[in-house]
Design an enzyme around this catalytic site. Structure first.
Site, short mmCIF file in Angstrom:
data_model
loop_
_atom_site.label_atom_id
_atom_site.label_comp_id
_atom_site.label_asym_id
_atom_site.label_seq_id
_atom_site.Cartn_x
_atom_site.Cartn_y
_atom_site.Cartn_z
N SER A 46 0.78 -1.23 0.00
CA SER A 46 0.00 0.00 0.00
C SER A 46 0.82 1.29 0.00
CB SER A 46 -0.96 0.01 1.20
OG SER A 46 -0.37 -0.61 2.34
N GLU A 101 3.30 2.01 -1.70
CA GLU A 101 3.96 2.26 -2.99
C GLU A 101 3.03 3.06 -3.90
OE1 GLU A 101 5.24 -1.76 -3.95
OE2 GLU A 101 6.50 -1.83 -2.16
N ARG A 111 2.81 -1.20 4.69
CA ARG A 111 3.07 -2.04 3.52
C ARG A 111 2.10 -3.20 3.39
NH1 ARG A 111 7.58 -4.46 0.61
NH2 ARG A 111 7.71 -6.71 0.85
N HIS A 158 5.33 -2.74 -8.36
CA HIS A 158 5.78 -2.21 -7.07
C HIS A 158 6.63 -0.96 -7.29
CE1 HIS A 158 5.05 -6.00 -4.65
NE2 HIS A 158 4.99 -6.48 -5.86
N GLU A 216 9.68 -2.81 -10.41
CA GLU A 216 9.92 -1.87 -9.33
C GLU A 216 10.10 -0.52 -10.02
OE1 GLU A 216 9.97 -2.16 -6.08
OE2 GLU A 216 10.14 -4.31 -5.68
#
Lengths: 279, 429
Positions: free
Chosen positions: B190, B192, B247, B316, B390
């Site tokens: 969460s 991110e 997170r 992410h 990422e």
């Protein structure tokens, strides 16, 4: 929960504290909360990761970050913070006294100069000792043209003069805020915090960690001392492998002449994982 | 001064001309055709004329800067119907002026549009502000608006409920039945935030480009796209209300005061191995058992019942990496060579836009060992093109990425996603 944490903090202020020992009891207020989980041993392959290393993989990158932290502790300022751009070459070997030494060839950029800044080429030897209790890595570093970077002297002097006056009492929280906003005025303070945090990140690093500063929780200017700006920071550090957010309070001094020095550090429990207390 | 003498002065003749040219000004609510004039009087006499002009109420003049002194410019909004008269007056008296705004209403319309954008409740996905971070309500409104505006292409599927009973919303982009599918999720962790924000942008991008971009249109003629924007809504709500750095999920753990499970360690792939934690008070706590988290179980059930997903991308931040399986073992994935080569092409496409440097490789070699991860499970289910992104940056701002980087991040990432989707479409299996 926050009240419990604050109370615990008041009762437990320790000056010049080293990294929290692995056996430290979690604070009562954070029943169940613990230090970042001890790093899991990596795969057998990684443990034997010697010889030439893939520059884009984590063993080389983590060692390079350690060299970066070292670089920032020595050359960082309110107007200069270095970030890793790229690892070009890396190798590692086990050393006699126990420990592993990494040889690195990498480039860095100065975040303060934005996309306009040139990349600096550096080489470093980073030695991670293998001791029972954690001890800080040892770094030997050479960067080209470092001594030629003088262009921030004016900004540093202006910033220093502005805040060394007795009535300067800077105080702020959450830099940047949740949305990534940071005022122009706060940027030098963020950079100072980042440099000061580098002392902690350097000291705490191992082959199993990869630290960044996630946020400056607070900055509070203290009374200047010996012509140094005195700043108390609370910083949130993020460790990539464990994904933990670690909170540290620290007292740092800075002047254009003496650079950044960290005088006190104190690990703080964050109690993030607990439920709210019933009210 | 008697009216007669007033009539006799030449200055008054000017005003007479003006009055003669007068057209009744109707009460108007809009400012269409009105102009803003900036008048520069050269002496006191001209200032006096302008003062007299300002007293002609029937002209409906709206002085933003009154006539005061010849050194100061005079700004006046002139209603459309008075324009001819006023310009004649100024011309007759040789008073200099410039037209500053050709049409005041146009300006107001633009401003209105800007203001509407920043209202809490945009009326359409065209009003929605993509350059800022949004909360859960706002994102769910966006989802409903997008479906309403594009009901031939987009539908909303609720694949389950979070621990705190929030709907797990998935957008389905489909142009026909029984198609194989491509899955994208954002926001499983969460904190991110740039990922959920990018997910919103991707959703809008798909509806915008469908029918315009031949590659995407071709993909959608053969595959459905599933997009879960807020994959961990309980955590996301918590990052807004309590802890920006949260997170995990928000499910309590029995026997512990610590809350939450890492949803990217909870999948049944190397579950329980090195690279996840057994301590509920840690960020990588794997949970009591594989798929124990409803947020994870919902996706597992969806994947299994769909049966024909061919690509799976879980997004992410941060580190600027494109990763493929495995995270739980150093044994290379069977399709490693192809996955590596596709990653290379996707990263090349990404970098072409803003020169953002990405690295790529398997999870375990590139970032760290991680067990129980999403794409390890999806890959083992037979979804060959399983990737994790990422996104920006590499640690400078990390989770607190400035909002002005949302759109550039989404734009460059989209190029990589298109490369993956295109390859999937061209290599059916």
């Amino acid at each position: 929960m926050k009240t419990f944490c604050s109370v615990w903090l008041l009762l437990s202020v320790v000056e010049l504290s080293p990294a929290p020992p692995a056996s430290q009891e979690p604070p009562l207020a954070c029943r169940g909360a613990a230090d970042p989980a001890p790093p899991q041993p990596e795969t057998a392959e990684d443990m034997a990761s010697t010889g030439d290393l893939e520059p884009t993989h984590y063993p080389a990158r983590r060692a390079a970050q350690v060299a970066l932290h070292y670089l920032n502790t020595h050359h960082g300022s309110p107007f200069r913070v270095f970030g890793l751009q790229q690892v070009h070459k890396a190798s590692a070997e086990d050393v006699e006294a126990g420990g592993r030494k990494y040889k690195l060839d990498f480039s860095v950029t100065d975040w303060a100069s934005g996309s306009a800044g040139p990349a600096l080429r550096c080489s470093a030897d980073v030695l991670f000792p293998r001791t029972e209790r954690h001890s800080a890595p040892d770094v030997k570093l050479r960067c080209e043209a470092l001594q030629q970077i003088n262009r921030t002297a004016q900004e540093e002097e202006a910033f220093y003069q502005k805040h060394i006056t007795p009535d300067s009492a800077v105080s702020a929280r959450d830099i940047p805020d949740s949305y990534g906003n940071m005022s122009e005025e706060m940027q030098p303070f963020w950079r100072l915090a980042r440099v000061a945090a580098s002392f902690i990140m350097l000291r705490e690093s191992s082959e199993n960690t990869e630290f960044n500063m996630a946020q400056v929780a607070s900055v509070t200017q203290q009374e200047s001392s010996e012509e140094q700006l005195m700043l108390e920071f609370v910083v949130l550090l993020h460790d990539l492998p464990s994904q933990e957010i670690v909170q540290w309070k620290l007292l740092a001094s800075w002047s254009p002449d003496r650079g950044v020095r960290v005088l006190q550090t104190e690990w703080q429990p964050r109690c993030p994982h607990a439920t709210k207390p019933p009210n | 001064m008697t009216l007669a003498r007033k009539f006799n002065s030449s200055k008054m003749k000017g005003l007479l001309v003006l009055t003669a040219l007068f057209v009744a000004v109707f009460g108007k609510k809009t400012f269409e055709g009105d102009q803003l004039l900036q008048i520069t009087a050269k002496d006191e006499a001209q200032i006096s004329l302008l003062k007299e002009l300002s007293e002609q109420e029937h002209l409906g003049l709206d002085f933003w800067r009154e006539p005061v002194h010849e050194s100061l410019p005079v700004d006046v909004r002139v209603p459309f119907h008075s324009l001819q008269a006023v310009r004649a007056f100024l011309g007759y008296n040789q008073i200099q002026y410039n037209v500053m705004i050709m049409d005041v209403q146009d300006l107001l319309d633009d401003e209105q549009r800007e203001m509407v954008k920043y209202r809490s409740f945009p009326r359409s996905t065209d009003d929605f502000v993509y350059t800022t971070y949004h909360d859960l309500n706002s994102i769910n409104s966006f989802i409903d608006m997008l479906v309403a505006e594009n009901s031939n292409l987009v539908s909303k599927i609720v694949i389950g409920q979070s621990y705190e009973n929030r709907p797990l919303n998935v957008l389905k982009f489909s142009t026909g039945a029984n198609r194989p599918g491509i899955w994208i999720d954002t926001g499983i962790h969460s904190r991110e935030w740039v990922t959920q924000a990018s997910g919103i942008w991707f959703a809008k991008k798909i509806v915008t480009d469908y029918g315009r971009d031949p590659v995407l249109t071709d993909i959608l003629s053969n595959y459905d796209i599933f997009l879960e924007i807020v994959t961990n809504p309980d955590g996301f709500a918590y990052t807004h209300s309590n802890d920006r750095m949260w997170r995990k999920t928000r499910k309590p753990n029995s026997g512990s005061s610590c809350v939450g499970v890492d949803p990217n360690r909870n999948w049944d792939a190397g579950f329980g191995g090195a690279g996840s934690s057994s301590n509920p008070c840690t960020e990588t706590y794997r949970g009591p058992s594989a798929h124990s988290e409803p947020e994870v179980k919902a996706i597992v059930d969806f994947v299994k019942s769909h049966g024909k997903l061919k690509a799976f991308v879980s997004i992410h931040n941060y580190s600027q990496m494109l990763l493929y399986p495995y995270g739980y073992t150093s044994t290379p994935a069977m399709d490693q060579a192809e996955l590596h080569e596709l990653a290379r092409r996707a990263v090349t496409a990404l970098q072409s836009l803003y020169s953002t440097r990405y690295t790529y490789g398997s999870i375990i070699t590139t970032i760290y060992q991680a067990s129980g991860g999403t794409i390890d499970w999806t890959y083992n289910q037979g979804i060959k093109y399983s990737y994790t992104f990422e996104l920006r940056d590499t640690g400078r701002y990390g989770f607190l990425l400035p909002a002005d980087q949302i759109v550039p991040t989404a734009e460059e990432t989209w190029l990589a996603l298109m490369a993956i989707m295109e390859h999937t479409r061209n290599n059916p299996y």
